[in-house]
Write an enzyme that holds these catalytic residues in place. Structure first.
Site, PDB file in Angstrom:
ATOM      1  N   ILE A  64     -12.703 -88.900 -41.051  1.00  0.00           N
ATOM      2  CA  ILE A  64     -11.416 -88.256 -41.045  1.00  0.00           C
ATOM      3  C   ILE A  64     -11.735 -87.813 -39.698  1.00  0.00           C
ATOM      4  CG2 ILE A  64     -12.947 -85.961 -41.207  1.00  0.00           C
ATOM      5  CD1 ILE A  64     -10.447 -85.083 -41.844  1.00  0.00           C
ATOM      6  N   SER A  65     -10.690 -88.135 -38.694  1.00  0.00           N
ATOM      7  CA  SER A  65     -11.445 -87.862 -36.963  1.00  0.00           C
ATOM      8  C   SER A  65     -11.039 -86.398 -36.368  1.00  0.00           C
ATOM      9  CB  SER A  65      -9.786 -88.073 -36.081  1.00  0.00           C
ATOM     10  OG  SER A  65      -9.559 -89.857 -36.563  1.00  0.00           O
ATOM     11  N   GLN A  66     -11.925 -86.645 -35.246  1.00  0.00           N
ATOM     12  CA  GLN A  66     -12.382 -85.375 -34.999  1.00  0.00           C
ATOM     13  C   GLN A  66     -10.994 -84.613 -34.456  1.00  0.00           C
ATOM     14  OE1 GLN A  66     -13.844 -86.861 -30.872  1.00  0.00           O
ATOM     15  NE2 GLN A  66     -13.750 -84.833 -30.282  1.00  0.00           N
TER      16      GLN A  66
END
Length: 217
Positions: A64-66
């Site tokens: 999951i992206s930051q």
């Protein structure tokens, strides 16, 4: 998604320090990031770090992206309340949940069946009823619901997949990481009739976009 979720103080700090603090200004994006419970889209034990500004594993070699990158790409897409949006790379569903608060309809495509199933479950848990999760090769887009006012790609492509440009509505925007496997640039493509304008924003690092018009597996 009007119910207040646990860890709201952590979300508010995340927005204040990591997102608004780094220059994101769109109030609708900031509100969505403050409301959607990121920890529900991350499996344990990594969910304890859900509101840190870092990508996290979600299983199946996916991440999951930051939060800052999610907010930045959403702001660059600039979805409006009446828009139809296509996302390539559903992952755990978090980005789609953010988009669901900002657009009328979201279609998100996920290559991996197990990941797509988890995204559906996560999105249902937060009441994102205007999101449709499709399992398949996202580099083909999803012509059945085209054209799209916005297309957001959450994996890195060596170039912009041609089917996605063809499914972009006039005046629409496509946001995609483009470059090599190690490093990429966020690219914003805007359509004006038969013409396209491209702008490179900043360097990023995403997992590769696997598919016919992306990277080979």
């Amino acid at each position: 998604m009007t119910t207040p979720y646990p860890r709201s103080d952590e979300r508010r700090r995340m927005v204040d320090l990591q997102i608004a603090g780094r220059g994101i200004r769109d109030p609708r994006v900031l509100a969505a990031m403050a409301e959607v419970p990121r920890h529900l889209f991350i499996p344990p034990p990594y969910d304890r770090d859900a509101y840190a500004d870092t990508p996290l594993p979600i299983g199946n070699d996916q991440t999951i992206s930051q939060p800052y990158i999610v907010a930045l790409m959403t702001e660059l897409l600039h979805p409006c309340p009446e828009d139809r949006v296509l996302e390539i790379g559903a992952g755990s569903g978090y980005q789609a949940a953010i988009l669901a608060r900002l657009a009328a309809k979201v279609v998100t495509i996920e290559r991996l069946g197990a990941v797509a199933a988890q995204a559906r479950a996560n999105l249902a848990a937060v009441g994102a009823e205007n999101v449709e999760v499709i399992e398949g090769d996202g580099t083909f887009g999803y012509p059945l619901s085209a054209p799209y006012d916005g297309i957001l790609v959450t994996a890195a492509s060596p170039e912009i997949p041609q089917p996605l440009t063809e499914q972009l509505a006039d005046k629409g925007r496509l946001v995609v990481p483009v470059g090599g496997r190690a490093m990429q640039d966020i690219v914003v493509l805007e359509r004006d009739g038969s013409r396209y304008r491209e702008e490179r924003i900043e360097g990023v690092r995403f997992v590769p976009l696997i598919g016919k018009y992306g990277w080979e597996n």
